[in-house]
Design a protein around this motif. Structure first.
Motif, short mmCIF file in Angstrom:
data_model
loop_
_atom_site.label_atom_id
_atom_site.label_comp_id
_atom_site.label_asym_id
_atom_site.label_seq_id
_atom_site.Cartn_x
_atom_site.Cartn_y
_atom_site.Cartn_z
N ASP A 39 -10.66 9.01 0.56
CA ASP A 39 -10.58 8.37 -0.70
C ASP A 39 -11.40 7.11 -1.37
N ARG A 40 -11.30 6.99 -2.48
CA ARG A 40 -12.51 7.24 -3.26
C ARG A 40 -12.71 5.46 -3.06
N SER A 41 -11.56 4.37 -2.56
CA SER A 41 -11.44 3.46 -2.72
C SER A 41 -12.77 1.98 -1.29
N GLU A 42 -12.79 2.03 -1.49
CA GLU A 42 -14.21 1.00 -0.12
C GLU A 42 -13.32 0.25 0.88
N GLU A 43 -12.58 -0.69 -0.46
CA GLU A 43 -11.47 -1.23 0.35
C GLU A 43 -10.36 -0.62 1.50
N MET A 44 -9.56 0.45 0.99
CA MET A 44 -9.07 1.49 2.04
C MET A 44 -9.60 2.04 3.02
N ILE A 45 -10.95 2.60 2.59
CA ILE A 45 -11.75 3.13 4.33
C ILE A 45 -11.76 2.65 4.83
N ASN A 96 -15.53 7.96 2.65
CA ASN A 96 -15.69 8.17 1.21
C ASN A 96 -16.18 8.34 -0.36
N GLY A 97 -15.04 9.43 -1.27
CA GLY A 97 -16.27 9.30 -2.39
C GLY A 97 -14.65 9.89 -3.42
N GLU A 98 -15.13 10.44 -4.60
CA GLU A 98 -13.91 11.44 -5.52
C GLU A 98 -13.39 12.54 -4.72
N CYS A 99 -12.24 12.87 -4.48
CA CYS A 99 -11.61 14.02 -3.97
C CYS A 99 -12.57 15.32 -4.27
N ILE A 100 -12.55 15.19 -5.91
CA ILE A 100 -12.93 17.00 -6.66
C ILE A 100 -14.43 16.76 -6.07
N VAL A 110 1.44 -1.13 0.07
CA VAL A 110 0.10 -0.07 -0.04
C VAL A 110 0.77 1.37 0.20
N PRO A 111 0.90 2.04 -0.62
CA PRO A 111 1.92 3.63 -0.83
C PRO A 111 1.49 4.06 0.56
N ILE A 112 2.11 4.71 1.02
CA ILE A 112 2.13 5.68 1.81
C ILE A 112 3.61 6.98 1.77
N LEU A 128 -6.27 14.20 1.44
CA LEU A 128 -7.01 13.59 -0.28
C LEU A 128 -6.23 12.72 -0.37
N GLY A 129 -6.33 11.56 0.24
CA GLY A 129 -6.00 10.80 -0.38
C GLY A 129 -5.52 9.60 0.95
N THR A 130 -6.49 9.23 1.59
CA THR A 130 -6.71 8.19 2.92
C THR A 130 -5.47 6.99 3.08
N ALA A 131 -5.38 6.54 2.15
CA ALA A 131 -5.03 4.54 2.35
C ALA A 131 -5.53 4.15 3.54
N ILE A 132 -4.21 3.38 4.20
CA ILE A 132 -4.78 3.09 5.43
C ILE A 132 -4.87 3.17 6.51
N GLY A 133 -4.74 5.05 6.27
CA GLY A 133 -5.12 6.26 7.22
C GLY A 133 -3.56 5.97 8.44
N TYR A 134 -2.64 5.85 7.30
CA TYR A 134 -0.96 6.32 8.12
C TYR A 134 -0.45 7.44 8.33
N SER A 135 -1.37 8.71 6.86
CA SER A 135 -0.51 10.09 6.60
C SER A 135 -1.66 10.58 8.13
N ILE A 182 -4.23 21.59 4.13
CA ILE A 182 -4.56 20.75 2.79
C ILE A 182 -3.65 19.60 2.34
N PHE A 183 -3.94 18.68 2.57
CA PHE A 183 -2.68 18.26 1.94
C PHE A 183 -3.64 17.12 0.97
N ILE A 184 -2.74 17.44 0.17
CA ILE A 184 -2.43 16.37 -1.47
C ILE A 184 -1.60 15.02 -1.73
N ASP A 185 -2.33 14.18 -1.76
CA ASP A 185 -1.27 13.06 -1.64
C ASP A 185 -2.41 11.96 -2.82
N ALA A 186 -3.44 12.06 -3.70
CA ALA A 186 -4.32 11.67 -4.27
C ALA A 186 -4.41 12.03 -6.02
N GLY A 187 -4.62 10.74 -6.82
CA GLY A 187 -4.63 11.51 -7.87
C GLY A 187 -3.59 12.34 -8.62
N LYS A 188 -2.82 11.77 -9.08
CA LYS A 188 -1.31 12.78 -9.32
C LYS A 188 -1.76 14.02 -10.65
C1 LIG Z 1 -0.58 7.46 -1.78
S1 LIG Z 1 -2.46 6.49 -1.57
C2 LIG Z 1 -2.52 7.77 0.02
C3 LIG Z 1 -1.67 7.77 1.03
C4 LIG Z 1 -1.80 8.05 2.37
N1 LIG Z 1 -2.11 9.96 1.65
C5 LIG Z 1 -0.32 7.64 3.76
O1 LIG Z 1 0.37 8.57 3.49
O2 LIG Z 1 -1.12 6.87 4.61
C6 LIG Z 1 -3.27 7.44 -2.53
C7 LIG Z 1 -4.77 6.74 -2.10
O3 LIG Z 1 -5.71 7.86 -3.40
C8 LIG Z 1 -7.14 7.18 -3.73
N2 LIG Z 1 -6.89 8.27 -4.52
C9 LIG Z 1 -6.43 8.19 -6.28
N3 LIG Z 1 -7.19 8.79 -6.78
C10 LIG Z 1 -8.63 9.43 -6.07
C11 LIG Z 1 -9.43 9.66 -6.27
N4 LIG Z 1 -9.20 10.86 -7.37
N5 LIG Z 1 -10.40 10.31 -5.59
C12 LIG Z 1 -10.23 9.69 -3.86
N6 LIG Z 1 -9.15 9.52 -3.73
C13 LIG Z 1 -8.48 9.06 -4.72
C14 LIG Z 1 -6.57 5.92 -2.93
O4 LIG Z 1 -7.55 4.83 -3.35
C15 LIG Z 1 -5.53 5.69 -2.66
O5 LIG Z 1 -5.39 4.86 -1.34
#
Ligand SMILES: C[S@@+](CC[C@H](N)C(=O)[O-])C[C@H]1O[C@@H](n2cnc3c(N)ncnc32)[C@H](O)[C@@H]1O
Length: 216
Positions: A85-91, A111-115, A36-38, A62-69, A128-134
């Motif tokens: 986060d949009r991934s139900e599994e991660m949420i 749970n949802g699309e960031c936008i 899992v990318p953190i 933006l971007g929860t994954a397993i909730g590490y950050s 605001i910390f952006i870490d999803a959807g590069k």
């Molecule tokens: C790099 S991980 C987040 C890591 C987390 N910040 C940490 O360090 O613990 C990116 C997460 O963003 C989610 N994601 C990617 N694009 C997204 C979008 N457009 N809307 C919501 N979640 C998104 C992915 O499902 C993934 O779990």
């Protein structure tokens, strides 16, 4: 690991940072075992530093994954954190972790699309910390400005994306769209007169942006 610095410098900086123990270590090990990318270790330390410096009351991630950050920021501040986060599994995994660590009244997981989530929020955030959807940082950023406090900060991770953003020599064909959009994001935040941005070549590249204050 992103190739954005000489290895000897990255290794040196990384080795300066003490290892975590307890719940953060547990999450780091889970992330490693389950691919899992953190955030990288240097970014984790940078966030820790920002918590101490800014003393935020409210954070949007933006971007929860397993909730590490989110956990790391909660443990290093008194802030209330909303993370998306949009991934139900991660949420589901993040919620279990957050509950296990007794942080459920400090960290809200959406749970949802960031936008869509950004557009639905009306509170004002210190960070605001952006870490999803590069490929979508510019859209996230533009929508986020409405809910960023006047002296708020937007922190974006992975802005140099393994060095590809800085040089075509490292560019992989399948990443061209993301890289072009990330370059556009960095151009925008670097050149807008109402903003000030600094790009730090650490971790996978970090951009921090704030509004330029009127000093008259
Ligand atoms: C790099 S991980 C987040 C890591 C987390 N910040 C940490 O360090 O613990 C990116 C997460 O963003 C989610 N994601 C990617 N694009 C997204 C979008 N457009 N809307 C919501 N979640 C998104 C992915 O499902 C993934 O779990």
């Amino acid at each position: 690991m992103g190739k954005i610095m000489h290895d000897y410098i990255s290794d040196y900086i990384r080795n300066l940072i003490p290892e975590h123990d307890g719940i953060l270590k547990e999450l780091e090990e889970y992330a490693k075992e389950n691919h899992v990318p953190i955030v990288h270790k240097e970014m984790a330390k940078f966030l820790e530093f920002m918590m101490q410096m800014k003393r935020p009351k409210r954070i949007l991630e933006l971007g929860t994954a397993i909730g590490y950050s989110a956990t790391l920021m909660a443990l290093n501040s008194n802030a209330n954190i909303t993370t998306v986060d949009r991934s139900e599994e991660m949420i589901q995994i993040a919620k279990e972790n957050i509950k296990k660590f007794g942080l459920e009244n400090r960290i809200e997981v959406l749970n949802g699309e960031c936008i869509d989530v950004i557009r639905s929020l009306n509170e004002q955030y210190d960070i605001i910390f952006i870490d999803a959807g590069k490929g979508h940082y510019e859209d996230f950023f533009n929508e986020s400005l409405r809910i960023l406090k006047d002296d708020g900060i937007i922190i974006a991770d992975n802005v140099l994306f393994r060095g590809m953003v800085a040089t075509d020599e490292l560019l992989k064909r399948r990443k061209i769209t993301i890289v072009k959009r990330m370059r556009k994001y960095l151009d925008m935040v670097s050149n807008r007169e109402d903003l000030t941005t600094t790009v730090i070549p650490m971790s996978d590249g970090i951009a921090i942006t704030t509004r330029r204050q009127n000093n008259e």
